[in-house]
Design an enzyme around this catalytic site. Structure first.
Site, short mmCIF file in Angstrom:
data_model
loop_
_atom_site.label_atom_id
_atom_site.label_comp_id
_atom_site.label_asym_id
_atom_site.label_seq_id
_atom_site.Cartn_x
_atom_site.Cartn_y
_atom_site.Cartn_z
N HIS A 38 -20.33 -47.32 -118.97
CA HIS A 38 -19.51 -48.24 -119.82
C HIS A 38 -19.76 -48.15 -121.21
O HIS A 38 -20.56 -48.66 -121.86
CB HIS A 38 -19.83 -49.81 -119.31
N ASP A 43 -13.30 -52.29 -117.85
CA ASP A 43 -12.74 -51.32 -118.12
C ASP A 43 -11.44 -51.05 -117.16
O ASP A 43 -10.35 -50.48 -117.47
CB ASP A 43 -13.68 -49.92 -118.17
#
Ligand code: NAI
Length: 327
Positions: free
Chosen positions: A187, A159
């Site tokens: 996440h 990410d």
């Protein structure tokens, strides 16, 4: 030449495994003068595929590859390991609710936590990649009481890297020049990519972008939904980029983050930034001398606080639904 380090990779016969193990053996993670022994774990049904992966590893004749063991037993896989990369997990099946997935994977991470507790080196660095990564990491950690919380982490680096690339493209600047990005929380699509602290060449990224609507309506959702977009395009989930992020995560943890920068890692919360203890949460961290610490004293806007709490609440819900799996 150093003596070999033992690196366990679980789910090694899978997609990410196929991108990951060759790069570890090539020295991309632990350096070009560090031999490695790969200890590869998968389930019995996947061992034939894993044997094929081993044949290919052999055929690369990697000078740094000092040994390969394959097994379906977590205790064997984690014995004496310096690094454990827990990638293997059950994919979400048809008709499976998120809760069922949590439950099925939770059972895997109980066993693996116990096996790490039993056999890994006391300074082992554990990275959980298999989803839901943050909560799986919490389950593994709770089932490994003789290891320290600081041994455990979950992966937010994909990410983080996605966020860096979005900003580099927007500003037309090299990605290596972007510093101090943060992806807070889980996440999942509730994560909070935060560029308020990011810099490029000493300037604030937010000032250079000078477009709050772009940040809210493009940047944040683009990073949050990137995984889904990759699945739509490729028909398969992110694999090479996930393996690359796992390599970046461990390399920085071992060798330290670069000067005047930090990275995002899922780590046990300690009350910093209003996130109570008891979840694995993505924080900005500086890695140094084999450890990590949360970057202190960042100024957090009201908008950010709200997003950080939303992703925290999701983690609490995940945790509460698998409470019975904690050791
Ligand atoms: P995959 O389905 O291609 O491979 C998974 C492998 O894990 C298979 O070889 C399977 O046999 C193995 N496995 C299943 N249960 C196991 C167990 N109990 N012990 C050992 N191995 C086991 O999946 P892929 O694409 O390699 O992804 C792996 C995981 O990583 C998934 O959970 C995925 O959602 C997650 N992921 C996480 C990311 C992150 O940023 N945290 C990014 C991308 C994927």
């Amino acid at each position: 030449m150093n003596s070999p380090m033992r690196v366990a990779v679980t789910g090694a016969a899978g997609q990410i495994g196929y991108s990951l193990v060759f790069r570890i053996a090539a020295g991309d993670m632990l350096g070009k003068d560090q031999p490695v022994i790969l200890q590869l774990l998968d389930i019995p049904q996947s061992l034939p595929t894993l044997k094929g992966v081993v044949m290919e590893l052999e055929d690369c004749a990697f000078p740094l590859l000092a040994g390969i063991n394959i097994t379906d037993n977590p205790e064997t896989a984690f014995r004496d390991v310096n690094i454990a990369m827990l990638v293997g997990a059950r994919p979400r099946g048809k008709g499976m609710e998120r809760k069922d997935l949590l439950e099925a994977n939770g059972a895997i991470f109980i066993d693996q936590g116990r096996a790490l507790d039993e056999g890994a080196r006391r300074d082992v660095k554990v990275l959980i990649v298999g989803n839901p990564a943050n909560t799986n990491a919490l389950i593994a950690m709770r089932n490994a009481p003789s290891l320290m919380p600081g041994n455990f982490s979950s992966m937010m680096r994909l990410d983080h890297n996605r966020a860096l690339s979005q900003v580099a493209a927007k500003l037309g600047r090299p990605v290596a020049g972007i510093r101090k990005m943060i992806v807070w929380g889980n996440h999942s699509s509730k994560q909070y990519p935060d560029l308020n602290h990011a810099e490029v060449g000493g300037d604030k990224v937010a000032r250079l972008v000078n477009d709050p609507a772009w940040v809210e309506d493009h940047f944040i959702p683009a990073v949050q939904n990137r995984g889904t977009e990759v699945i739509e395009a490729r028909g398969l989930s992110s694999a090479a980029s996930a393996a690359n992020a796992a390599i970046d995560h461990i390399r920085d943890w071992v060798f330290g983050t670069r000067e005047n920068d930090w990275v995002s890692m899922g780590i046990p919360s300690d009350g910093s930034y209003g996130i109570p203890e008891g979840v694995m949460y993505g924080f900005p961290v500086v890695c140094k001398e084999g450890g990590y610490h949360i970057v202190p004293d960042l100024e957090i806007s009201e908008f950010s606080k709200e997003k950080m709490q939303a992703t925290y609440r999701e983690l609490v819900d995940e945790r509460d639904s698998v409470k019975h799996l904690f050791g």
